[in-house]
Each structure stands twice: as C-alpha cells, then as structure tokens.
Design an enzyme around this catalytic site. Structure first.
Site, PDB file in Angstrom:
ATOM      1  N   CYS A   1       0.738  -1.243   0.105  1.00  0.00           N
ATOM      2  CA  CYS A   1      -0.023   0.127   0.088  1.00  0.00           C
ATOM      3  C   CYS A   1       0.656   1.283  -0.010  1.00  0.00           C
ATOM      4  CB  CYS A   1      -0.976   0.115   0.983  1.00  0.00           C
ATOM      5  SG  CYS A   1      -1.958  -1.427   1.085  1.00  0.00           S
TER       6      CYS A   1
ATOM      7  N   HIS B   1      -3.464   6.936   1.941  1.00  0.00           N
ATOM      8  CA  HIS B   1      -3.829   5.540   1.463  1.00  0.00           C
ATOM      9  C   HIS B   1      -5.168   5.052   2.169  1.00  0.00           C
ATOM     10  CE1 HIS B   1      -4.235   1.224   0.793  1.00  0.00           C
ATOM     11  NE2 HIS B   1      -3.938   1.122   2.227  1.00  0.00           N
TER      12      HIS B   1
ATOM     13  N   ASN C   1     -10.191  -0.877   0.515  1.00  0.00           N
ATOM     14  CA  ASN C   1      -8.892  -0.642   0.314  1.00  0.00           C
ATOM     15  C   ASN C   1      -8.327  -1.397  -0.795  1.00  0.00           C
ATOM     16  OD1 ASN C   1      -5.777  -1.067   0.751  1.00  0.00           O
ATOM     17  ND2 ASN C   1      -6.219  -1.877   2.774  1.00  0.00           N
TER      18      ASN C   1
END
Length: 396
Positions: free
Chosen positions: A172, A322, A352
C-alpha cells in the site's frame, strides 16, 4: 457477537511515541525535495570532477504531475452482498471501516487491462503521446506475471521506442515510492516523461470466509504522468520513506508449499528435490496492530516531510492518505489538525485498493473539480512490509 478486527476508539495520544527510525540518519534525507541532495551540491560547488560527483547531469531539473487517470472493475460487491457469504452486515462494516462497496475483478477483467485503461486516461489528460514516455513504473504487489506487469503495459500502450518498464513492490506504500522513484529518474537521469501506475487485485488473495479481512479489500488501478520541468515549477517538495521488517508478522501473505511428498527415495538421491510447487497464502492481518502502526507512524512521516519542505499542515490544500480504513484517515487528520473538508476520501465506494488507492482518489478529485492546478497535497502510503512514506506534492 462479532469480534472487531480493528481497535476501538480510544485516546490516540498513546501512539505519539516515535516510530522505528523516526529520526533517520542523513542518508534517509536526500532532499531531492526541491532539487538535489545538499551534500551533492556542495561537492559540485567545490569543483569535484563529474566522475566523482553524485550531482545529476541535468542541473536544476524539476518534476511536476500533469495528468491522472483511473479504472475499476465492472463487478461491484456491497456490504449486503458480503453478508450473504459471511456473518456480517452493512452497519457493522461501515461503522468500523467506512466501507460500503468495493469492486472486484471478474469475467474478462484483468489487472493489466485496468492499468492500461488508467494509463491511457492519464496520458490523454497530460497530452503526452505513449511514444514520448521514457519510463513506465507499475506499483503493485499482485502482478499477473511473476516477473512483473510493467512491460505488458508498455506494450499495450504502443510504446515503440521500448522505454524502460519495471514493477515496484511495496504494497500500500507502492504508489508513494513510485512518485519518488519517478522524480529521481527525472532529476538524476534526465528522463522527461514518466508514467506511474498503481494497481492491485488483492481480492485474489483474500479468504472470502474470513469476515475480518474480506470486507476490506477491492481492486482498481490509478495512474499519473510526471514530467520534467524547470526547477522553479518543481512539484515534489519533500518526501519521507521507511520500512520495518519486524512488522511483517502483523500483515503478510506467505508462500505456501504443496504438502505432496516429492522425496526421491532412499537410494542416495537428494531429498526434497525437485522443489515443491508453491503459491501464496491468503492475506493474514492483525488489524489492531496495523491500526496502531498507522495512526502513530503516518502523522510523524507527514510532519517530517512538511518540515523538510519548510511548510506546515495549514499550508496544504488537501490531505490524501492511502484509503485503508476511515478510522485511520480520521485519526491522522485529527493528529495533523487538518479539517475534514480538506481530507480526500473515496474509501466508502472502493474499499482498500492497495497501491491504487491514492491515484484513484486523486483522479476522482481532479476530475470532480476539487483538486485544481497549484493545489498543495500531503499524501502518504502505509502497509505491508511494514512500509510507510509520505510526500508533499503540487498538482499541475
């Protein structure tokens, strides 16, 4: 009663202690932020021969972001859809994560296809021809080829001059590392146009019977074009990057070996050869520990980048993190004293999406008229590795 995989709301001051290496040595502070390393500039000024100096050949070169694009799979999976396959419900998921829907690869969709679509949109906005690209960076932890997907993006775009293309694997945090890598290629290598793609399909590595993780992840791709410019137009002001391998135990997807016995017998041959075929396990995550890590380390990293850039949190127009969990986003914004109206979030719609989350949210904000040319953005990625990093950028 469902067991919460994240931590409950509590006093976040408990996580104000420094992260590992929060005060990094000098080699962690290359001030590629406004031009070049100060030490390198000193060597250049002192007349050191070019073969001995680390000063880039293109003196005073800057870089700026001039185009963005994104792409998502066709299939949308809502919280209500998930409640049919695991013991959960929309209210529970939304309250703990902020997520309502996610997109998942299916049918003829492919991660490379999404990456190419996002790249084409970014190139179109930037008015850059694929043949003018000097570099293609694919930030992903889920390539569709073990050896990397970037060359396939280059091929699909029709880059006939064979520019360099390679993958960056940093989960990520990948897109932030891609931004910094692109800037270094431009400032130090004389590149003019760099395409940075963030794309992941973590749905392929999710245990869809585990309600603690399957509710979190979605698939997507996002891309930006970074272009060389004069130093005074430079759009990457500072960055701060870290990793801590000790944290791997909290978030990982290990290699699984086939349990079939491949021993060759007892006649003197080597046992355990040929090697067993392997694959990756589903994502394993300690949600509470990842939350603690994020709300402690991400604000510290952004503060470090702001300090290097000579700016304060009040100087930025947007906070773009993020998109992992709305609780994390809110906690970081609170720590930095950034009001919610200046926080970019599309987590509710996509979940996500790993390395795709930052460019996906940026593209929506740019095309939606929120982010305008000249706006300052503090962005940060964090995740498996553990890795984390931040950058202060200007759009346009």
């Amino acid at each position: 009663m469902q067991k919460d995989f994240t931590m409950e709301e509590e006093d976040l001051s408990a996580y104000s202690m420094p992260c590992p290496s929060s005060t990094p040595p000098n080699y962690f502070r290359p001030s590629c932020s406004g031009g070049y390393c100060a030490a390198a500039n000193e060597k250049h000024a002192s007349g050191v021969a070019s073969s001995e100096s680390r000063v880039p050949k293109v003196i005073g070169q800057g870089c700026k972001l001039i185009g963005c694009g994104s792409a998502i799979p066709t299939l949308q999976v809502s919280n209500d859809d998930l409640s049919k396959i695991v013991d959960t419900n929309d209210e529970w998921i939304a309250a703990r994560t902020g997520i309502r829907n996610r997109r998942v690869l299916s049918g003829k969709d492919s991660l490379t296809g999404l990456a190419v679509e996002a790249a084409r949109k970014a190139l179109e906005m930037a008015q850059v021809d694929p043949e003018d690209l000097d570099l293609v960076l694919m930030c992903t932890s889920t390539p569709e080829d073990l050896f990397g997907s970037a060359p396939q993006i280059q091929k699909a775009l029709g880059c006939k001059n064979n520019p360099l293309a390679y993958d960056i694997t940093a989960a990520c945090s990948g897109f932030v590392l891609g931004l910094v890598s692109a800037a270094c290629h431009i400032r130090g290598g004389g590149f003019n146009n760099v395409l940075i793609v963030g794309a992941d399909s973590l749905s392929r590595y999710v245990d869809w019977t585990d309600r603690g993780t399957c509710i979190l992840f979605g698939d997507a791709a996002g891309a930006v074009v970074m272009q060389a410019c004069e130093a005074e137009e430079d759009g990457l002001f500072a960055f701060d990057l870290h990793s801590d391998g000790d944290g791997q135990r909290h978030l990982n997807a290990y290699v699984n070996e086939n349990e079939t016995d491949h021993a060759l017998g007892t006649n003197g041959s080597v046992r355990d050869f040929p090697p067993r075929q392997s694959s990756y396990s589903c994502i394993q995550m300690n949600g509470k520990e990842v939350f603690r890590f994020a709300v402690r380390c991400v604000p510290q990293s952004i503060e470090s980048s702001l300090e290097k850039a000579g700016l304060t949190a009040s100087s930025i127009d947007w906070l773009l993190l993020h998109q992992a969990n709305q609780r994390i986003i809110d906690a970081v914004a609170t720590r930095l004293e950034v009001p919610q109206e200046r926080v970019l979030s599309n987590l509710a719609n996509y979940g996500n999406t790993s390395a795709a989350s930052i460019p996906l949210a940026l593209d929506e904000a740019v095309r939606g008229g929120k982010v305008k040319s000249g706006h300052m953005i503090a962005t940060a990625g964090f995740g498996a590795g553990l890795t984390w990093g931040s950058a202060i950028i200007r759009w346009g």
